[in-house]
Structure formats: structure tokens, C-alpha cells
Scaffold this motif. Sequence first.
Motif, PDB file in Angstrom:
ATOM      1  N   ILE A 189       0.873  -1.173   0.000  1.00 59.57           N
ATOM      2  CA  ILE A 189       0.000   0.000   0.000  1.00 59.57           C
ATOM      3  C   ILE A 189       0.902   1.213   0.000  1.00 59.57           C
ATOM      4  O   ILE A 189       1.701   1.415   0.927  1.00 59.57           O
ATOM      5  N   LEU A 190       0.816   1.995  -1.072  1.00 62.19           N
ATOM      6  CA  LEU A 190       1.657   3.176  -1.248  1.00 62.19           C
ATOM      7  C   LEU A 190       0.802   4.434  -1.063  1.00 62.19           C
ATOM      8  O   LEU A 190      -0.265   4.545  -1.671  1.00 62.19           O
ATOM      9  N   LEU A 253       4.809  14.450  -7.106  1.00 65.00           N
ATOM     10  CA  LEU A 253       4.490  13.853  -5.815  1.00 65.00           C
ATOM     11  C   LEU A 253       4.860  12.375  -5.836  1.00 65.00           C
ATOM     12  O   LEU A 253       4.621  11.672  -6.809  1.00 65.00           O
ATOM     13  N   GLU A 254       5.432  11.884  -4.745  1.00 70.70           N
ATOM     14  CA  GLU A 254       5.944  10.520  -4.701  1.00 70.70           C
ATOM     15  C   GLU A 254       5.000   9.590  -3.947  1.00 70.70           C
ATOM     16  O   GLU A 254       4.353   9.978  -2.977  1.00 70.70           O
ATOM     17  N   LEU A 255       4.953   8.361  -4.438  1.00 67.66           N
ATOM     18  CA  LEU A 255       4.228   7.290  -3.762  1.00 67.66           C
ATOM     19  C   LEU A 255       5.246   6.436  -3.015  1.00 67.66           C
ATOM     20  O   LEU A 255       6.187   5.916  -3.603  1.00 67.66           O
ATOM     21  N   LYS A 256       5.043   6.299  -1.718  1.00 65.42           N
ATOM     22  CA  LYS A 256       5.972   5.521  -0.900  1.00 65.42           C
ATOM     23  C   LYS A 256       5.223   4.413  -0.168  1.00 65.42           C
ATOM     24  O   LYS A 256       4.117   4.623   0.319  1.00 65.42           O
ATOM     25  N   PRO A 257       5.835   3.203  -0.098  1.00 68.36           N
ATOM     26  CA  PRO A 257       5.159   2.093   0.578  1.00 68.36           C
ATOM     27  C   PRO A 257       5.099   2.297   2.089  1.00 68.36           C
ATOM     28  O   PRO A 257       6.121   2.535   2.723  1.00 68.36           O
ATOM     29  N   ILE A 258       3.895   2.223   2.628  1.00 66.13           N
ATOM     30  CA  ILE A 258       3.716   2.296   4.082  1.00 66.13           C
ATOM     31  C   ILE A 258       3.826   0.898   4.680  1.00 66.13           C
ATOM     32  O   ILE A 258       4.466   0.689   5.705  1.00 66.13           O
ATOM     33  N   VAL A 259       3.180  -0.066   4.014  1.00 67.11           N
ATOM     34  CA  VAL A 259       3.300  -1.480   4.402  1.00 67.11           C
ATOM     35  C   VAL A 259       3.485  -2.297   3.129  1.00 67.11           C
ATOM     36  O   VAL A 259       3.044  -1.904   2.048  1.00 67.11           O
ATOM     37  N   SER A 260       4.152  -3.430   3.254  1.00 64.23           N
ATOM     38  CA  SER A 260       4.362  -4.305   2.097  1.00 64.23           C
ATOM     39  C   SER A 260       4.477  -5.740   2.554  1.00 64.23           C
ATOM     40  O   SER A 260       4.727  -6.020   3.736  1.00 64.23           O
ATOM     41  N   ARG A 261       4.326  -6.637   1.592  1.00 64.77           N
ATOM     42  CA  ARG A 261       4.479  -8.063   1.860  1.00 64.77           C
ATOM     43  C   ARG A 261       5.070  -8.723   0.614  1.00 64.77           C
ATOM     44  O   ARG A 261       4.578  -8.526  -0.492  1.00 64.77           O
ATOM     45  N   GLY A 363      -3.549   7.297  -2.239  1.00 67.84           N
ATOM     46  CA  GLY A 363      -2.412   6.535  -2.755  1.00 67.84           C
ATOM     47  C   GLY A 363      -2.903   5.417  -3.641  1.00 67.84           C
ATOM     48  O   GLY A 363      -3.921   5.552  -4.327  1.00 67.84           O
ATOM     49  N   VAL A 364      -2.204   4.259  -3.609  1.00 68.47           N
ATOM     50  CA  VAL A 364      -2.593   3.115  -4.432  1.00 68.47           C
ATOM     51  C   VAL A 364      -2.427   1.819  -3.659  1.00 68.47           C
ATOM     52  O   VAL A 364      -1.607   1.730  -2.734  1.00 68.47           O
ATOM     53  N   LEU A 365      -3.206   0.825  -4.070  1.00 68.79           N
ATOM     54  CA  LEU A 365      -3.054  -0.551  -3.603  1.00 68.79           C
ATOM     55  C   LEU A 365      -2.392  -1.329  -4.736  1.00 68.79           C
ATOM     56  O   LEU A 365      -2.926  -1.392  -5.840  1.00 68.79           O
ATOM     57  N   TYR A 366      -1.230  -1.909  -4.464  1.00 67.47           N
ATOM     58  CA  TYR A 366      -0.426  -2.576  -5.500  1.00 67.47           C
ATOM     59  C   TYR A 366      -0.302  -4.057  -5.172  1.00 67.47           C
ATOM     60  O   TYR A 366       0.070  -4.432  -4.059  1.00 67.47           O
ATOM     61  N   LEU A 367      -0.658  -4.922  -6.164  1.00 69.81           N
ATOM     62  CA  LEU A 367      -0.545  -6.373  -6.017  1.00 69.81           C
ATOM     63  C   LEU A 367       0.161  -6.929  -7.248  1.00 69.81           C
ATOM     64  O   LEU A 367       0.002  -6.408  -8.354  1.00 69.81           O
TER      65      LEU A 367
END
Length: 575
Positions: A189-190, A253-261, A363-367
Motif C-alpha cells: 500500500i503506497l 508527488l511521490e508514492l511511498k510504501p507504508i506497508v508491504s508483503r 495513494g494506491v493498492l499494489y498487487l
Amino acid sequence: MFLGEEPCIKSNKTKAILFGVIVLLCCFLEYYFYFILKTSVFNSDLFFIPIILAAFWWGLSGGLITGLFFGLIYLLRGFLSASVSISDSAVLERFLIFVVIGLLSGLFGEERKKLFVRLDKIKNQLAKSGEELKDWGKVLEERIQAKTEELFTLYKISKETSSTMDMKMLLKKVLEMTIPIIEADIGAILLLDFEGFSKCWEKRGCGNKNCPAFKSSNFKCWSMLSPDSSSLQTIDLKRKMKRCIKCEVFRNLELKPIVSRGLSKRVENNFCVRIGESFWGEAILKSRPVFEEVRDISDNFDLVKIYLNNLRRMDFKILKNLHKVQDPNFKKLKESNLEFDEEVIIPKTHITLPLITEGEIMGVLYLANMESRHYGEEEINMLSTVADRVAVAIENAQLHKETKLLTITDDLTGISNYRHFQEQLRSELRRADRYHRPLSLIILDIDDFKKYNDSYGHWAGNLALKCLAILLEENVREKIDIVARYGGEEFCLILPETDKGAAMEVAERIRHSVEENDFDKEEMGIGSKLTVSLGIATYPDDTKESEDLVMKADVALYQAKEAGRNQICSYLTEG
């Protein structure tokens, strides 16, 4: 026997044997009673049994042939009998009866055969339909189970989003529940990083007050949509985003990961992408899910930067495909022909969903999946629903954080208010007492601030207070010292781990910075001067109680005022 079922004798050979036995039996009985016993007990009526049976089994041909056969047998019996003439009309009638019975029975048998064929077809169709219904039942059961799992997932996400307001913990739990929906190997989640970015209206003057760069300001114009646009939210969002898409600040503007797996620490550190330069940002610009399938990583420089950057040793088998990459660092790595120092995971299938709620971009949800695969419409709809819930959860967490911040923040200056100052002072004094460390408190007051307000107006006075708060924060230790507005034009500074001598140095630095600063020059063109008086009290030298410490610092402040202003005094000591 049930409708549509043949008699239990199905083999033609068995039917022929049984039919032969019946014919022989009928002939024997006819011969025995007619020629031996000289009596007409049956009068050839037994011959109707095999005729009807043949018609029943073999249809028209069987009934007609058998009727002709027994008709001839009857004529032969009359020929062998001395008392009956072949030309007798009764004999001929009997012959015709056999033939007609055979014909009619055969026609009935033929219709019966057709009926059974149709019934067999119906039976097969029913059986086939039954199998299809079973298959559809299994499919429906699987879909119901999948929908149930999806609804349960949404329920769990909704439950989690309402049970915690801790942003990182919330997003971590949501991501763990979202990844199994499409069996993704990687997820993140960025969120947009608004800190440190200049405001677009300062750089471009585009006048778009719906620009997300306003997020970094204190203005309340961040919402992308107006309150009366509920029915046209998506359309209105796209319309208002047209200017932002071209805005340099917004695209940077930058997208940065808050949590990842599933991402290594190295890849996560590389994972900083700009809205205007990646397919992750494309989901925001287009306000819809974006699907990306990568067959050759060298075709996508964004993935190269994220998944292959900062590798210490690299495999030539991978790097030989990077001939299209223009970055000189990767060209050097391409020639190294070394092996990986760590396992490199490069997914082939990527899907990015925007996190937007009522027009506010989060932001975005990335999978991503390691293998190529197609995302079905139901999966995308489910993920879109999850993304909407996540966006609402983020908004709620931010609102909770902002609301909590409002309770401890001064509205005008953005620093701690009096209430938070009291709490922090008690907390820092307890820590100082536990570890036997010094703590100093500075109270400062703007000299002749009433005259400043009378001369330039209260709007200029408010701007001066804001500017002073910024100056104070610039002259103390970040995340250690605490700056607060005590009330009116008075400010307080809590200095942990600071004795009286060090506090005097800090106070002098602040006094000098204020004296040299031109207040309201940029905003109003005034360029006026202000001075401050400062009072200092120190724990444990002066007192060990928080209220007493404030009182003694206040006494020192009044000593500085009486000494002629623009002065520094410590408790019981003239500056």
C-alpha cells in the motif's frame, strides 16, 4: 415396468430362442389336440400369441411375417385334415385374420418402438440435464462460497478499519487480508508523500485550489469535490484532475510504501515512484485500476529501478536482456557477468488500484504475481471494493489523527497549545526525575506587541506570531525540545537534558534571530522589527514541581521586561 423402459429381455438371440420355443409349443399343442385328441379346444387361437409377441419385439416386419407363417400353418392343417377343405371360406377367413392381426400388431409394435426411442432420447436428455444441473450446482456452490469468502473478507476489513486508528497496523492487517483474494505473491500500500513539497500555486500560480499539493498547507481546500457534487463525483473528479495531471508539482508527488508483503528491504527502499512517471501513478491519473503484464523487464524501466537497483552482484543471464535500458549504471552492471548476491524476485503481472474517497486521493493498492495471469472481472470488482474500503479507512485514520492533533495544537501557529504544553512538561519532569537529569523551561514574550497590532493591524500580528513560531522551531533541537504557545504573544520552550548555562545559550540564539528577522516582509511587504524578552527556570536547581517551574520562569520573564526588554533573565538572576 416403468414408462420408457424396454422389457427385461433385450438380447435378440434370447428373444429368438424364446420365440422359437413358444412357436414350437403352440404348434405342438395345436397338433396334439387337433390330430391326436381329435378336438378343437384352441381352434388355432394359440397362434395369436407368437404373432403378437413377434410384433411386440420386431415391429411390423415381425408381426406380418409371423402372421403369414401361422396363416400358412393353418392352411396346411386344413389341407392335412380330411374334414376341412382348403377352399372353405372359414379357412380363408382364418388365414386373413392371422395376416391382419400380424399387420395391425406390427403397426402397433412399430409405433411402440418409435415411442420407446423418443422416450429413450428424453431419458438421455433428462440424464444429461441432470448432470449439467449437478455441474451448475457445483459451480453455483463454488461461486456462493467464493462470494461468501469475499463478503467475509470485506466484513473483516470493515471490522479492522473500525477497530483501530493506528495507520500502519491498520494497513498491514488489510493488506494481509487482501493478498489472498487473487493469491498475489507481492502486495504493498503506497501513500502520497506530501511532506517537503512546495505548493503548486507558489510555483505555477495555476489557481487550482483542488490540487492535492494543498494537502501540505493549513488551508481547508484539499477535497477534490464540492459538497453538492455527490451524484457526479467521478465525473467531477476527472474534470478537476485535468489541470492537476499537467501540474509539475502534482506529477512529482511521490508514492511511498507504508506497508508491504513479499518485498525485500532493498526493493522496498527503492520503491519510491512519482505519479507522472509510472504505471502506479497512472492508476491515480486515470482514477481506475491499471493492469500491467511484463514479459521482458527491460521494457519497463520503472521495474528495473525498483527490483534491480542497488544489487551488489548481478547475473549476466538477467542483465543481458537489459540492452534497452539507457541508464549508464545498468550498462556497467551488464558487463559484470557476476552472480546474484541475493535472490531477485521480479513479478510478471501487476495490478494497481487507486485509493480515492469522495475525490480525495490517498495513494494506491499494489498487487503482483510471479507468473502471468488474467484478473477476472469479479476479482477486479472485489479489489476495487476493497480499495474503496481501504481509502475510507485511511481517511478515517487521518481524520482521527488530525482531530487528535487539533486538541493539542494551536490553531494559529501550528505548534503545541497550552494544554499539550502542560502534559509534556509533567511528562518530561517525571523523566528528568527518574534519570536525575536537568531540564530547563524558557518563557518568552513579544515586546510591545500591542503597539505592533495597533500600527499594522491584527492580520499582520497573526502573521508575526506564525513567523515567530517557525523561528523558535528552527532554533531548537528537532523532536527533542518542545515549542508551545502559552497564550497571547507568550511562548514556552521545554528543553530536556539542558542545564541553565545551555538554556541561556539557546535563549540568546532565539533573541538574536528574532531581533534580526524582518517580520511580514514577504506576506505584507512591511519588513518590521520585533524583539522578545525571555525568562529561564531550571530543574532541579530552581524547583522540582512543574507549576512552580512555570511560575519561576514567568518571574524571570518579568525581570527581563523590567530590565528594559529584549533581555534574558534566569530565575533570581538578572540578565
